[in-house]
Design an enzyme around this catalytic site. Sequence first.
Site, PDB file in Angstrom:
ATOM      1  N   ARG A  92       9.911 -12.354 -15.375  1.00  0.00           N
ATOM      2  CA  ARG A  92       9.925 -11.181 -16.165  1.00  0.00           C
ATOM      3  C   ARG A  92      11.059 -10.224 -16.026  1.00  0.00           C
ATOM      4  O   ARG A  92      11.174  -9.507 -16.875  1.00  0.00           O
ATOM      5  CB  ARG A  92       8.672 -10.553 -15.399  1.00  0.00           C
ATOM      6  CG  ARG A  92       8.341  -9.406 -16.169  1.00  0.00           C
ATOM      7  CD  ARG A  92       6.952  -8.650 -15.476  1.00  0.00           C
ATOM      8  NE  ARG A  92       7.282  -8.195 -14.146  1.00  0.00           N
ATOM      9  CZ  ARG A  92       6.382  -7.441 -13.449  1.00  0.00           C
ATOM     10  NH1 ARG A  92       5.181  -7.231 -13.754  1.00  0.00           N
ATOM     11  NH2 ARG A  92       6.918  -6.924 -12.296  1.00  0.00           N
TER      12      ARG A  92
ATOM     13  N   ALA B 177       0.884  -1.024   0.072  1.00  0.00           N
ATOM     14  CA  ALA B 177      -0.169   0.036   0.213  1.00  0.00           C
ATOM     15  C   ALA B 177       0.902   1.254   0.009  1.00  0.00           C
ATOM     16  O   ALA B 177       0.585   2.235  -0.899  1.00  0.00           O
ATOM     17  CB  ALA B 177      -1.094   0.162   1.278  1.00  0.00           C
TER      18      ALA B 177
ATOM     19  N   LYS C 269     -10.255  -8.072 -17.826  1.00  0.00           N
ATOM     20  CA  LYS C 269      -9.619  -8.006 -19.094  1.00  0.00           C
ATOM     21  C   LYS C 269     -10.851  -7.802 -19.894  1.00  0.00           C
ATOM     22  O   LYS C 269     -11.692  -8.635 -20.053  1.00  0.00           O
ATOM     23  CB  LYS C 269      -8.846  -9.226 -19.667  1.00  0.00           C
ATOM     24  CG  LYS C 269      -7.378  -9.550 -18.484  1.00  0.00           C
ATOM     25  CD  LYS C 269      -6.842 -10.591 -18.710  1.00  0.00           C
ATOM     26  CE  LYS C 269      -5.613 -10.768 -17.775  1.00  0.00           C
ATOM     27  NZ  LYS C 269      -4.951 -11.913 -17.746  1.00  0.00           N
TER      28      LYS C 269
ATOM     29  N   CYS D 137       9.901   7.059  31.223  1.00  0.00           N
ATOM     30  CA  CYS D 137      10.677   8.010  32.206  1.00  0.00           C
ATOM     31  C   CYS D 137       9.932   8.621  33.184  1.00  0.00           C
ATOM     32  O   CYS D 137      10.379   9.307  34.116  1.00  0.00           O
ATOM     33  CB  CYS D 137      11.207   9.219  31.172  1.00  0.00           C
ATOM     34  SG  CYS D 137       9.868  10.435  30.792  1.00  0.00           S
TER      35      CYS D 137
ATOM     36  N   LYS E 201      -6.404 -12.200  -9.280  1.00  0.00           N
ATOM     37  CA  LYS E 201      -4.738 -11.531  -9.656  1.00  0.00           C
ATOM     38  C   LYS E 201      -4.114 -12.350  -8.669  1.00  0.00           C
ATOM     39  O   LYS E 201      -3.942 -12.138  -7.152  1.00  0.00           O
ATOM     40  CB  LYS E 201      -4.612 -10.159  -9.223  1.00  0.00           C
ATOM     41  CG  LYS E 201      -3.411  -9.292  -9.483  1.00  0.00           C
ATOM     42  CD  LYS E 201      -3.142  -7.871  -9.246  1.00  0.00           C
ATOM     43  CE  LYS E 201      -1.925  -7.508  -9.505  1.00  0.00           C
ATOM     44  NZ  LYS E 201      -0.887  -8.183  -8.957  1.00  0.00           N
TER      45      LYS E 201
ATOM     46  N   GLU F 174       1.417 -17.298 -13.489  1.00  0.00           N
ATOM     47  CA  GLU F 174       1.954 -16.909 -12.209  1.00  0.00           C
ATOM     48  C   GLU F 174       2.439 -18.092 -11.647  1.00  0.00           C
ATOM     49  O   GLU F 174       1.898 -18.964 -11.238  1.00  0.00           O
ATOM     50  CB  GLU F 174       1.102 -15.821 -11.549  1.00  0.00           C
ATOM     51  CG  GLU F 174       1.522 -15.296 -10.304  1.00  0.00           C
ATOM     52  CD  GLU F 174       1.770 -13.784 -10.579  1.00  0.00           C
ATOM     53  OE1 GLU F 174       2.075 -13.525 -11.801  1.00  0.00           O
ATOM     54  OE2 GLU F 174       2.091 -12.972  -9.770  1.00  0.00           O
TER      55      GLU F 174
ATOM     56  N   GLU G 250     -10.627 -12.503 -13.415  1.00  0.00           N
ATOM     57  CA  GLU G 250      -9.952 -13.708 -13.055  1.00  0.00           C
ATOM     58  C   GLU G 250      -9.057 -13.314 -11.475  1.00  0.00           C
ATOM     59  O   GLU G 250      -8.952 -11.883 -11.601  1.00  0.00           O
ATOM     60  CB  GLU G 250      -9.145 -14.422 -14.075  1.00  0.00           C
ATOM     61  CG  GLU G 250      -7.940 -13.567 -14.514  1.00  0.00           C
ATOM     62  CD  GLU G 250      -7.513 -13.869 -15.710  1.00  0.00           C
ATOM     63  OE1 GLU G 250      -7.801 -14.838 -16.382  1.00  0.00           O
ATOM     64  OE2 GLU G 250      -6.376 -13.415 -16.064  1.00  0.00           O
TER      65      GLU G 250
ATOM     66  N   TYR H  21      -2.084 -17.325 -17.437  1.00  0.00           N
ATOM     67  CA  TYR H  21      -3.382 -16.221 -17.537  1.00  0.00           C
ATOM     68  C   TYR H  21      -3.306 -15.447 -19.059  1.00  0.00           C
ATOM     69  O   TYR H  21      -3.832 -14.510 -19.220  1.00  0.00           O
ATOM     70  CB  TYR H  21      -3.151 -15.185 -16.465  1.00  0.00           C
ATOM     71  CG  TYR H  21      -1.881 -14.533 -16.023  1.00  0.00           C
ATOM     72  CD1 TYR H  21      -1.199 -13.645 -17.058  1.00  0.00           C
ATOM     73  CD2 TYR H  21      -1.396 -14.786 -14.807  1.00  0.00           C
ATOM     74  CE1 TYR H  21       0.048 -13.212 -16.686  1.00  0.00           C
ATOM     75  CE2 TYR H  21      -0.146 -14.310 -14.471  1.00  0.00           C
ATOM     76  CZ  TYR H  21       0.605 -13.467 -15.364  1.00  0.00           C
ATOM     77  OH  TYR H  21       1.653 -13.075 -15.163  1.00  0.00           O
TER      78      TYR H  21
ATOM     79  N   CYS I 120       4.300   8.376  31.835  1.00  0.00           N
ATOM     80  CA  CYS I 120       5.472   7.658  30.729  1.00  0.00           C
ATOM     81  C   CYS I 120       6.028   6.489  31.220  1.00  0.00           C
ATOM     82  O   CYS I 120       6.522   6.472  32.198  1.00  0.00           O
ATOM     83  CB  CYS I 120       6.312   8.634  30.042  1.00  0.00           C
ATOM     84  SG  CYS I 120       7.465   7.868  29.080  1.00  0.00           S
TER      85      CYS I 120
HETATM   86  N1  LIG Z   1       6.444  -3.483  -1.044  1.00  0.00           N
HETATM   87  C1  LIG Z   1       7.335  -2.882  -1.826  1.00  0.00           C
HETATM   88  O1  LIG Z   1       8.487  -2.781  -1.474  1.00  0.00           O
HETATM   89  C2  LIG Z   1       7.047  -3.191  -3.375  1.00  0.00           C
HETATM   90  C3  LIG Z   1       7.969  -3.039  -4.234  1.00  0.00           C
HETATM   91  C4  LIG Z   1       7.756  -3.079  -5.606  1.00  0.00           C
HETATM   92  C5  LIG Z   1       6.412  -3.493  -6.043  1.00  0.00           C
HETATM   93  N2  LIG Z   1       5.640  -3.855  -5.051  1.00  0.00           N
HETATM   94  C6  LIG Z   1       4.057  -4.383  -5.435  1.00  0.00           C
HETATM   95  O2  LIG Z   1       4.066  -4.890  -6.743  1.00  0.00           O
HETATM   96  C7  LIG Z   1       3.313  -4.227  -7.448  1.00  0.00           C
HETATM   97  C8  LIG Z   1       3.945  -3.693  -8.609  1.00  0.00           C
HETATM   98  O3  LIG Z   1       4.347  -4.880  -9.194  1.00  0.00           O
HETATM   99  P1  LIG Z   1       4.166  -5.380 -10.814  1.00  0.00           P
HETATM  100  O4  LIG Z   1       4.642  -4.415 -11.802  1.00  0.00           O
HETATM  101  O5  LIG Z   1       4.463  -6.849 -10.713  1.00  0.00           O
HETATM  102  O6  LIG Z   1       2.483  -5.183 -10.851  1.00  0.00           O
HETATM  103  P2  LIG Z   1       1.332  -6.001 -10.190  1.00  0.00           P
HETATM  104  O7  LIG Z   1       1.621  -7.046  -9.430  1.00  0.00           O
HETATM  105  O8  LIG Z   1       0.471  -4.964  -9.444  1.00  0.00           O
HETATM  106  O9  LIG Z   1       0.658  -6.628 -11.682  1.00  0.00           O
HETATM  107  C9  LIG Z   1       1.234  -7.160 -12.640  1.00  0.00           C
HETATM  108  C10 LIG Z   1       1.455  -8.580 -12.617  1.00  0.00           C
HETATM  109  O10 LIG Z   1       0.200  -9.252 -11.901  1.00  0.00           O
HETATM  110  C11 LIG Z   1       0.652 -10.389 -12.049  1.00  0.00           C
HETATM  111  N3  LIG Z   1      -0.735 -11.164 -12.046  1.00  0.00           N
HETATM  112  C12 LIG Z   1      -1.431 -12.077 -11.246  1.00  0.00           C
HETATM  113  N4  LIG Z   1      -2.278 -12.408 -11.957  1.00  0.00           N
HETATM  114  C13 LIG Z   1      -2.562 -11.899 -13.065  1.00  0.00           C
HETATM  115  C14 LIG Z   1      -3.695 -12.265 -13.880  1.00  0.00           C
HETATM  116  N5  LIG Z   1      -4.676 -12.902 -13.741  1.00  0.00           N
HETATM  117  N6  LIG Z   1      -3.595 -11.474 -15.184  1.00  0.00           N
HETATM  118  C15 LIG Z   1      -2.324 -10.701 -15.396  1.00  0.00           C
HETATM  119  N7  LIG Z   1      -1.264 -10.793 -14.543  1.00  0.00           N
HETATM  120  C16 LIG Z   1      -1.474 -11.083 -13.262  1.00  0.00           C
HETATM  121  C17 LIG Z   1       1.716 -10.581 -13.311  1.00  0.00           C
HETATM  122  O11 LIG Z   1       2.692 -11.241 -12.554  1.00  0.00           O
HETATM  123  C18 LIG Z   1       1.934  -9.364 -13.586  1.00  0.00           C
HETATM  124  O12 LIG Z   1       3.104  -9.177 -13.765  1.00  0.00           O
HETATM  125  C19 LIG Z   1       2.833  -2.777  -6.538  1.00  0.00           C
HETATM  126  O13 LIG Z   1       1.683  -2.227  -7.013  1.00  0.00           O
HETATM  127  C20 LIG Z   1       3.147  -3.166  -5.188  1.00  0.00           C
HETATM  128  O14 LIG Z   1       2.012  -3.683  -4.589  1.00  0.00           O
HETATM  129  C21 LIG Z   1       5.965  -3.826  -3.780  1.00  0.00           C
HETATM  130 ZN   LIG Z   2       8.849   9.731  28.683  1.00  0.00          ZN
END
Ligand SMILES: NC(=O)c1ccc[n+]([C@@H]2O[C@H](COP(=O)([O-])OP(=O)(O)OC[C@H]3O[C@@H](n4cnc5c(N)ncnc54)[C@H](O)[C@@H]3O)[C@@H](O)[C@H]2O)c1
Ligand SMILES: [Zn+2]
Length: 796
Positions: free
Chosen positions: A145, A35, A301, A437, A124, A182, A122, A234, A434
């Site tokens: 990827r 988030a 999609k 302290c 994620k 995935e 579908e 997917y 506190c």
């Molecule tokens: N916490 C952190 O430090 C950190 C850092 C980088 C990324 N992230 C997380 O990763 C996300 C970004 O990652 P991202 O670029 O992989 O994007 P994403 O995970 O938001 O979406 C793309 C990915 O979703 C996956 N996916 C799963 N089900 C799918 C489906 N049914 N159809 C198509 N794709 C599907 C695929 O692997 C695709 O590459 C961010 O929004 C965040 O939530 C977190």
């Molecule tokens: Zn204190």
Amino acid sequence: MTDESIQQQMDELIHLLERYNREYYELDEPSVSDAEYDQAFRHLQQLEAQHPHLMRPVSPTQRVGGKALSQFDSVVHQVPMLSLNNAFSPVNVDGVYDHAEMLAFAERVRSGLGHDPEYFIEPKFDGLALSLVYENGVLLQAATRGDGTEGENVTNNVKTIRCIPLHLNTPNPPARLEVRGEVLMFKADFDALNERQAAEGGKAFANPRNAAAGSLRQLDAKVTAKRSLRFFAYSIAQLDETYAQATHGLELDLLASWGIPTPPRDCCLQSHDMAEINRFYEQMAIKRPELPFDIDGMVIKVNAIAEQNILGFVSRAPRFAIAHKFPAEEAPTLVEAIDVQIGRTGAVTPVARLVPVRVGGVTVTNATLHNEGEVQRKDVRVGDTVMVRRAGDVIPEVVRVVFDKRPVNENPGADLFTPATEAKYERYLLPTLCPVCGSDIVKEDGEAVARCSGGMACQAQRAQALIHFASRTAMDVEGLGTRQIEQLVDLDLVHEFADLYRLDIPTLQRLKQVDEDDTSTSSKRETPTKWAENILAGLDASKTPLLARFIYALGIRHVGERTAKTLAQYFGSLDLIRRVPAPLLACLPDIGEVVAASIDQYFAQAYQQQQLDDLLAVGIAPQENLAHAQLAQVLASQNWLTHLPDIRISAKKAEALSAEAISVEALMTEPVSDAAWLLWREQERHQQLLARIQAFLALCHTQTSSQTDLQAAVADMPVNEAIAGKTFVLTGTLSNKREEVQAWLEAAGGKVSGSVSKKTDYVVAGEAAGSKLAKAEALGVAVLNEQQILEMLGKG
Ligand SMILES: NC(=O)c1ccc[n+]([C@@H]2O[C@H](COP(=O)([O-])OP(=O)(O)OC[C@H]3O[C@@H](n4cnc5c(N)ncnc54)[C@H](O)[C@@H]3O)[C@@H](O)[C@H]2O)c1
Ligand SMILES: [Zn+2]
């Protein structure tokens, strides 16, 4: 905001996101919640959309994923592997979703196609993307990827994943098939793995996604083989023309017929109707904890492949699909205790100690309750069953109490009570002292957060208070940085401000030792002695600060640089300031009742007074200027009471006065008749105020031996007519420090402002003065050079 500051903000976000990406994609060790990541990402996207000319071509918003690890051979993807755009639906307290972002997506699709299409919905899957290439039905290559263009060749590892067929189940295989899907780990397998890790003394994985990523990217395929990974396809990236399908749904059917796992159909939906699609999403959010695998949203999609092609792609994601993310996952558990934590700034945070519960992929034992108001609003009590939320998250929180499960009746005397449980079921109240302290915990009116008032006395706040004390705009101790201060506090070498001035070279060399263990410091070139000497010299040079800076350095809550200046300007001496009664403070410009109360509360503490005495004892001598103090001037006049309104009457006080039929204008402009003052004095609270003002005046006596002396001193003091009451703007480079010239002007009763207007009396222009000088000339404001102003100040 200027382009420059926006660019800086964008670059900071880029830097941050690059770090998060590295931690998440390359190290499999995220430091922030998804988030939080998504929020930073969106912020950057917004800035880029508003200021396209400032966009960096290297921006994370233009790229996919992370770098491929070099220990694997790299694979160049013939068709790039992209990401997905996100939509979020915030939920209100009644559990109602706001699907505005989904409606906006549907709107974009409609305007791209000219009609509403059929969608395929579908899960994620929360794992990592994998590309599989089959030639003539045989699995040839598997790749991650990576950055979307180039991934890691993980073929050997993938061949150990049992659900991925090595041969397609068809007598008539296509010449080439590239399928995307995935890789993930089922929850049960994840738990078993972590149990095994614990038994073998290995590190536990944070969540199933991390475990899947770490397991797939093993150098030794035998390790991967033991990790029970799964796969769901997917999409199809490449396939011989003769096999082409009309829709996404049919593509999945084809893959399934060849033996490739596809999303379970009871988690999928085909529909034209966005309302139905959003309902399905809400049902899946409820079903989510019961699924055998983690999902973090639904993917919507456009179903027809031809329509997908019309919509096409933007830089890093398709236009025909969107990831509709779920809000953070929740789970029920029991509150065993409620403790408080004291933050670095003294903020008091109640924390619920919980019976361990799995939520968002990890086991949670503590959750924040944010502040006392939140505890009261949610009515969380020890012994309650609560819902805990974690957004794949760093800090889990208590969302609400499950009141049905409150095991005993709230009414005292009910049968179920035993004396022990009765005590437990009281409403939660924040402790008054506190736990670190023992200082008072205080909460200001209208503030949500309570604070420990200990400041330097509180171990939890000490480092922060010292960092502020030594900072450039406060005592300006050169050479003493955050890292050194943190070490001083950790090693328990400094308890109060004055301890800084009691440091010596052997003590400081101990820090250096700690410092050198860490390779990331910059001061390594100096010898330890030189380094320590520099700090001592910095401390020594800081011993005669301007009074205002000294007051600011104390870190009194609500006393910023401006308020500190006002105090110095009106009272002129530390000795007066530390004894001023709150009502008199509240008469000064920029100081309201809250600030006055905070200053009063600070100086009322014996510990703080002791700190001041100790600072004076180690040789700190703030630059005071009693003779110039504006309040002293007021007090020096014969009928000082009539001048009080000149200082200021706050809106609140004015209201009180008008309620008592005294015209505020009269108070402000004309000398007030004795009768009016008598009337005012009748009121008890005003008598209290007068008593305190008189006490204060008595103090002025002791300060300057007698009030007559004070009057005489002020009467003798030539008022600098040229400066008092005038407004100055300083611009360009001056040979004296700008802050210094400003301090001189203010001491002589002048005001210094940051911008030129018609009200400006003088602009003091140094070298290379720019727009302010131009504006002064345009407005006809008098312009002085540095020499002229120094002469006016009597320093020329
Ligand atoms: N916490 C952190 O430090 C950190 C850092 C980088 C990324 N992230 C997380 O990763 C996300 C970004 O990652 P991202 O670029 O992989 O994007 P994403 O995970 O938001 O979406 C793309 C990915 O979703 C996956 N996916 C799963 N089900 C799918 C489906 N049914 N159809 C198509 N794709 C599907 C695929 O692997 C695709 O590459 C961010 O929004 C965040 O939530 C977190
Ligand atoms: Zn204190």
